[in-house]
Design a protein around this motif. Structure first.
Motif, PDB file in Angstrom:
ATOM      1  N   THR A  47       5.510  10.262   5.393  1.00 18.90           N
ATOM      2  CA  THR A  47       5.424   9.214   6.413  1.00 18.90           C
ATOM      3  C   THR A  47       5.123   7.860   5.790  1.00 18.90           C
ATOM      4  O   THR A  47       5.704   6.838   6.191  1.00 18.90           O
ATOM      5  N   TYR A  48       4.245   7.839   4.785  1.00 21.89           N
ATOM      6  CA  TYR A  48       3.871   6.564   4.162  1.00 21.89           C
ATOM      7  C   TYR A  48       5.036   5.937   3.399  1.00 21.89           C
ATOM      8  O   TYR A  48       5.060   4.714   3.196  1.00 21.89           O
ATOM      9  N   SER A  90      -2.554   2.051   7.858  1.00 16.04           N
ATOM     10  CA  SER A  90      -1.803   3.026   7.055  1.00 16.04           C
ATOM     11  C   SER A  90      -2.078   2.856   5.572  1.00 16.04           C
ATOM     12  O   SER A  90      -2.161   3.846   4.833  1.00 16.04           O
ATOM     13  N   VAL A  91      -2.228   1.616   5.123  1.00 18.40           N
ATOM     14  CA  VAL A  91      -2.574   1.369   3.715  1.00 18.40           C
ATOM     15  C   VAL A  91      -3.955   1.946   3.411  1.00 18.40           C
ATOM     16  O   VAL A  91      -4.161   2.624   2.394  1.00 18.40           O
ATOM     17  N   VAL A  92      -4.920   1.679   4.283  1.00 18.04           N
ATOM     18  CA  VAL A  92      -6.270   2.246   4.109  1.00 18.04           C
ATOM     19  C   VAL A  92      -6.178   3.767   4.081  1.00 18.04           C
ATOM     20  O   VAL A  92      -6.786   4.428   3.212  1.00 18.04           O
ATOM     21  N   SER A  93      -5.405   4.345   4.994  1.00 18.90           N
ATOM     22  CA  SER A  93      -5.253   5.806   5.057  1.00 18.90           C
ATOM     23  C   SER A  93      -4.621   6.345   3.783  1.00 18.90           C
ATOM     24  O   SER A  93      -5.045   7.402   3.271  1.00 18.90           O
ATOM     25  N   ALA A  94      -3.620   5.641   3.268  1.00 20.51           N
ATOM     26  CA  ALA A  94      -2.927   6.106   2.061  1.00 20.51           C
ATOM     27  C   ALA A  94      -3.864   6.180   0.869  1.00 20.51           C
ATOM     28  O   ALA A  94      -3.789   7.125   0.070  1.00 20.51           O
ATOM     29  N   PHE A  99      -2.760   8.699  -2.075  1.00 23.35           N
ATOM     30  CA  PHE A  99      -1.361   8.402  -2.405  1.00 23.35           C
ATOM     31  C   PHE A  99      -1.204   7.114  -3.190  1.00 23.35           C
ATOM     32  O   PHE A  99      -0.217   6.933  -3.891  1.00 23.35           O
ATOM     33  N   ILE A 100      -2.121   6.182  -3.000  1.00 25.31           N
ATOM     34  CA  ILE A 100      -2.132   4.934  -3.757  1.00 25.31           C
ATOM     35  C   ILE A 100      -3.555   4.691  -4.240  1.00 25.31           C
ATOM     36  O   ILE A 100      -4.514   5.260  -3.697  1.00 25.31           O
ATOM     37  N   ASN A 108      -1.527  -4.788  -1.532  1.00 20.17           N
ATOM     38  CA  ASN A 108      -0.709  -4.730  -0.318  1.00 20.17           C
ATOM     39  C   ASN A 108      -1.344  -5.498   0.829  1.00 20.17           C
ATOM     40  O   ASN A 108      -0.685  -6.274   1.535  1.00 20.17           O
ATOM     41  N   LEU A 109      -2.634  -5.274   1.036  1.00 15.37           N
ATOM     42  CA  LEU A 109      -3.332  -5.910   2.146  1.00 15.37           C
ATOM     43  C   LEU A 109      -3.477  -7.416   1.956  1.00 15.37           C
ATOM     44  O   LEU A 109      -3.396  -8.184   2.914  1.00 15.37           O
ATOM     45  N   GLN A 110      -3.687  -7.835   0.721  1.00 10.55           N
ATOM     46  CA  GLN A 110      -3.825  -9.271   0.455  1.00 10.55           C
ATOM     47  C   GLN A 110      -2.558 -10.030   0.814  1.00 10.55           C
ATOM     48  O   GLN A 110      -2.616 -11.141   1.341  1.00 10.55           O
TER      49      GLN A 110
END
Length: 450
Positions: A47-48, A90-94, A99-100, A108-110
């Motif tokens: 999904t990610y 989703s980034v936090v979850s990954a 996964f990352i 990514n978040l920045q």
């Protein structure tokens, strides 16, 4: 004819499931846990990939949807505040799922936060649509400020700011600038649906139904101090008994919270009492619980009602003869439409056999083993693809919608992370003062559904 097709499809699925589904009947509880965990990690990793492949490398904005028509891929290169908020979660979850790494997540978040700081806004609130390539306004579909969409963007920023303290100053500044006061009708005590910037007018309608996805924006508005606490109690648990257009005439009693009289009404279906959502869909019921501690704190109200909606969605699908369950708005071959377990809504959405996988993942924490079985059934319907589950399947016809939506991919990621990591996104949200301050609203209420 449709019923015959559904029956034939169910038989085929049961045969296929007997061959392909792990036999858990004689498996220990621990073994079942391990099997479910393994499945969920594999699904979330797939999904990610959607966010990895369809998020602009410069702006950090994710495409709203990707569709396949006649084998050709069509990327819908615009995004919404909700999509942005779900991407951040989703980034936090990954990272939480491994996964990352921390550096990748932060990078990514920045990008996304830097873009948000420079996007056009109205009273600090974000418009409904922007192009992903350069973050400019997409004016073809009007210039609308949506209350519910901004709520989800605020939630994503709050979670990201708590998960990564180095981002907090910037995420908090954006959230503080988002002025929900401008969308609040103090005379009614409810939030407007939004504001049309081009027309210069607020919507005529309010978000009056309490048990729907905009309750998160309401909670955040109260947590920020933009609107008073009484707003929480001014929304309708059911519409008043005198409003006879609603699908059922509610039963219940009056209760008083913080000096406000509230009709604690409920509907009934198959002998079970519940507070209805507007349409009866899973995401109205459960999407806010991705960040709100409804299960943990609202044990006599929202948490209990969430459980009822999951159980009744499953029962409703069984009654209809559907081989799988999970009705919620989703992509269709022709576009996008609203689906539900119709009796669970005040003005219920349709049910035509369309099932969407994101509904199963939202229900994970309330029916984990039934969700596990449903996942196997959905896989046997050929709904699984490169980016996890396609957005919907009609279980009466077998038609799969070859599309992925950023919103639904994000809900899936967040739900799996919460399930496998003990409510991690909710913990981050409630660590922030905005999430912590209104917790008493969740704790003190008692729905009339015991």
């Amino acid at each position: 004819m449709k019923k015959k097709l559904a029956l034939m499809l169910t038989i085929l699925l049961l045969v296929n499931a007997a061959i392909t589904t792990p036999n858990l009947a004689n498996t220990s509880p621990k073994g079942k846990e391990v099997a479910l965990s393994k499945q969920l990690r594999a699904i979330s990793k797939q999904t990610y990939r959607y966010f990895e492949d369809f998020t602009d490398n410069e702006t950090g904005l994710t495409a709203d949807a990707v569709r396949w028509n006649d084998g050709m891929m069509n990327i819908q290169s615009h995004t919404s505040p909700t999509n942005i908020g779900m991407y951040m979660m989703s980034v936090v979850s990954a990272e939480e799922l491994g996964f990352i790494n921390h550096r990748q997540a932060l990078n990514n978040l920045q990008k996304t936060i830097h873009t948000l700081e420079n996007m056009d806004t109205w009273n600090g609130l974000y418009y409904n649509w922007y192009y992903t390539e350069d973050a400019t306004l997409m004016t073809d579909w009007g210039q609308f400020i949506s209350t519910v969409d901004n709520g989800w963007l605020s939630a994503g920023l709050i979670v990201a700011g708590q998960a990564y303290p180095e981002l907090y100053e910037k995420t908090n500044a954006i959230v503080e600038d988002m002025d929900y006061t401008s969308l609040y009708d103090s005379e009614v005590g409810q939030m407007r649906g939004g504001y049309d910037v081009e027309a210069g007018s607020l919507t005529a309608h309010h978000y009056g139904a309490f048990y729907t996805e905009p309750r998160l924006a309401s909670y955040i508005s109260i947590g920020k101090g933009d609107v008073p606490k009484e707003h929480w109690w001014k929304m309708y648990r059911t519409m008043p008994e005198s409003w006879d257009w609603q699908s059922q005439l509610p039963q219940g009693h009056m209760a008083t919270y913080d000096g406000v009289d509230v009709f604690e009404g409920h509907y009934s279906y198959n002998g079970e009492k519940y507070v209805p959502s507007w349409g009866g869909s899973m995401f109205e019921a459960l999407m806010p619980s991705l960040v709100l501690k409804e299960k943990e704190l609202g044990t006599r109200a929202l948490g209990l009602n969430n459980q009822r909606h999951v159980d009744l969605q499953i029962n409703y699908a069984e009654e209809q003869g559907y081989p799988a369950w999970g009705m919620s708005p989703a992509a269709t071959p022709d576009g996008y439409s609203e689906f539900a377990a119709t009796p669970l809504g005040m003005d219920g959405y349709k049910s035509d056999g369309t099932v969407t996988p994101h509904a199963t993942f939202l229900a994970l924490e309330y029916a984990p083993m039934k969700a596990f079985q449903n996942i196997q059934t959905l896989k046997s319907l050929n709904v699984y693809g490169k980016y996890g589950f396609h957005d919907s399947v009609n279980v009466e016809t077998g038609e799969v919608t070859k599309a992925y939506l950023a919103l639904d991919q994000g809900m899936t990621m967040a739900a799996i992370a919460n399930f496998l990591e003990d409510g991690i996104l909710r913990d981050y949200f409630h660590e922030d003062e905005i999430g912590k301050t209104p917790e008493d609203l969740l704790i003190k209420e008692e729905f009339s559904i015991d």
